[in-house]
Design an enzyme around this catalytic site. Structure first.
Site, PDB file in Angstrom:
ATOM      1  N   HIS A  75       0.851  -1.220   0.027  1.00  0.00           N
ATOM      2  CA  HIS A  75      -0.336   0.319   0.192  1.00  0.00           C
ATOM      3  C   HIS A  75       0.789   0.966   0.081  1.00  0.00           C
ATOM      4  O   HIS A  75       0.548   2.982  -0.392  1.00  0.00           O
ATOM      5  CB  HIS A  75      -0.909  -0.029   1.918  1.00  0.00           C
ATOM      6  CG  HIS A  75      -2.240   0.350   1.038  1.00  0.00           C
ATOM      7  ND1 HIS A  75      -2.856   0.546  -0.438  1.00  0.00           N
ATOM      8  CD2 HIS A  75      -2.932   1.562   1.725  1.00  0.00           C
ATOM      9  CE1 HIS A  75      -4.491   0.909  -0.413  1.00  0.00           C
ATOM     10  NE2 HIS A  75      -4.400   1.062   0.784  1.00  0.00           N
ATOM     11  N   ASN A  80      -6.720   7.224   3.691  1.00  0.00           N
ATOM     12  CA  ASN A  80      -8.070   6.557   3.588  1.00  0.00           C
ATOM     13  C   ASN A  80      -8.117   8.323   3.955  1.00  0.00           C
ATOM     14  O   ASN A  80      -9.506   8.726   3.022  1.00  0.00           O
ATOM     15  CB  ASN A  80      -9.210   5.955   4.667  1.00  0.00           C
ATOM     16  CG  ASN A  80      -9.017   5.183   4.396  1.00  0.00           C
ATOM     17  OD1 ASN A  80      -8.411   4.360   3.592  1.00  0.00           O
ATOM     18  ND2 ASN A  80      -9.421   3.944   5.197  1.00  0.00           N
ATOM     19  N   ASP A 129      -0.025   2.705  -5.340  1.00  0.00           N
ATOM     20  CA  ASP A 129      -0.506   1.097  -5.468  1.00  0.00           C
ATOM     21  C   ASP A 129      -1.668   0.592  -5.813  1.00  0.00           C
ATOM     22  O   ASP A 129      -2.806   1.283  -6.424  1.00  0.00           O
ATOM     23  CB  ASP A 129      -0.288   0.489  -4.349  1.00  0.00           C
ATOM     24  CG  ASP A 129      -1.330   0.540  -3.368  1.00  0.00           C
ATOM     25  OD1 ASP A 129      -1.278   1.784  -3.121  1.00  0.00           O
ATOM     26  OD2 ASP A 129      -2.401   0.039  -2.954  1.00  0.00           O
ATOM     27  N   ASN A 139      -8.836   3.243  -1.506  1.00  0.00           N
ATOM     28  CA  ASN A 139      -9.763   4.599  -0.907  1.00  0.00           C
ATOM     29  C   ASN A 139      -8.939   5.830  -1.060  1.00  0.00           C
ATOM     30  O   ASN A 139      -9.061   6.439  -0.553  1.00  0.00           O
ATOM     31  CB  ASN A 139      -9.627   3.777   0.841  1.00  0.00           C
ATOM     32  CG  ASN A 139     -10.637   3.293   1.293  1.00  0.00           C
ATOM     33  OD1 ASN A 139     -11.855   2.835   1.067  1.00  0.00           O
ATOM     34  ND2 ASN A 139     -10.503   1.832   2.448  1.00  0.00           N
TER      35      ASN A 139
END
Length: 200
Positions: free
Chosen positions: A19, A66, A91, A112
């Protein structure tokens, strides 16, 4: 000026997770530009430099993935830039590790960080370099679904890091082409190198 943002989560526990590919890409660009991403502004760690004929601000939001849009919006406002001046690297689980794709617009597709940016900016019309972190297809061609959040937030193994390392260099070259020749030229040059996902 251009704002180049890499998405990820702050903190050493996330440093080598899939991530954080966007953060790693920004670090690679900073290496090329010989700058440190160490200033804090717009809720992000940043570095200002000149690259490929443009003033650029490299940024790694400190908001956690997020809420990335809050940082991106703050930086665009502070720098008085529009979404056309924004390039985001992140990513992408839907494409294999070791590959990348460039797009001028698009939906979040479950990401997100992307959802946050599009939500805060009120548009999906911004340039993105998607860095593949998904599992490669089997020899039979069947795609392997890599495991969602638990996979994205777990440290990568050495073999995976080596594959990611190579594509980070390609991500740098892709952004260079975006800056010098435009997004369409970069899409033509880099997107055709990706196999299984096909056209978009």
């Amino acid at each position: 000026m251009k704002l180049i943002v890499g998405l990820g989560n702050p903190g050493p526990e996330y440093a080598t997770t899939p991530h954080n590919a966007g953060f790693l890409a920004i670090d690679r660009i900073a290496e090329v530009c010989n700058v440190q991403v160490s200033n804090f502004r717009g809720r992000a760690m940043t570095a200002k430099t000149k690259w490929m004929g443009h003033e650029v601000l490299l940024a790694k939001p400190g908001t956690f993935m997020n809420l990335s849009g809050l940082s991106v919006a703050a930086l665009l406002e502070e720098l008085e830039l529009g979404v056309e001046d924004l390039i985001v690297l992140y990513d992408e689980l839907a494409i294999p590790l070791g590959t990348l794709r460039i797009r001028e617009r698009g939906s979040a597709g479950g990401h997100n960080g992307v959802k946050s940016i599009s939500g805060v900016l009120g548009t999906e019309e911004w340039t993105r370099v998607r860095i593949g972190v998904g599992k490669p297809p089997l020899e039979s061609g069947r795609e392997v679904k890599a495991g969602g959040t638990s996979y994205l937030l777990a440290p990568m193994r050495n073999k995976e890091l080596a594959a990611l390392d190579e594509v980070l260099d390609e991500a740098v070259r892709a952004v260079e082409v975006v800056l010098t020749k435009g997004v369409s030229a970069a899409m033509s040059e880099f997107n055709r190198k990706v196999g299984p996902e096909g056209s978009e």
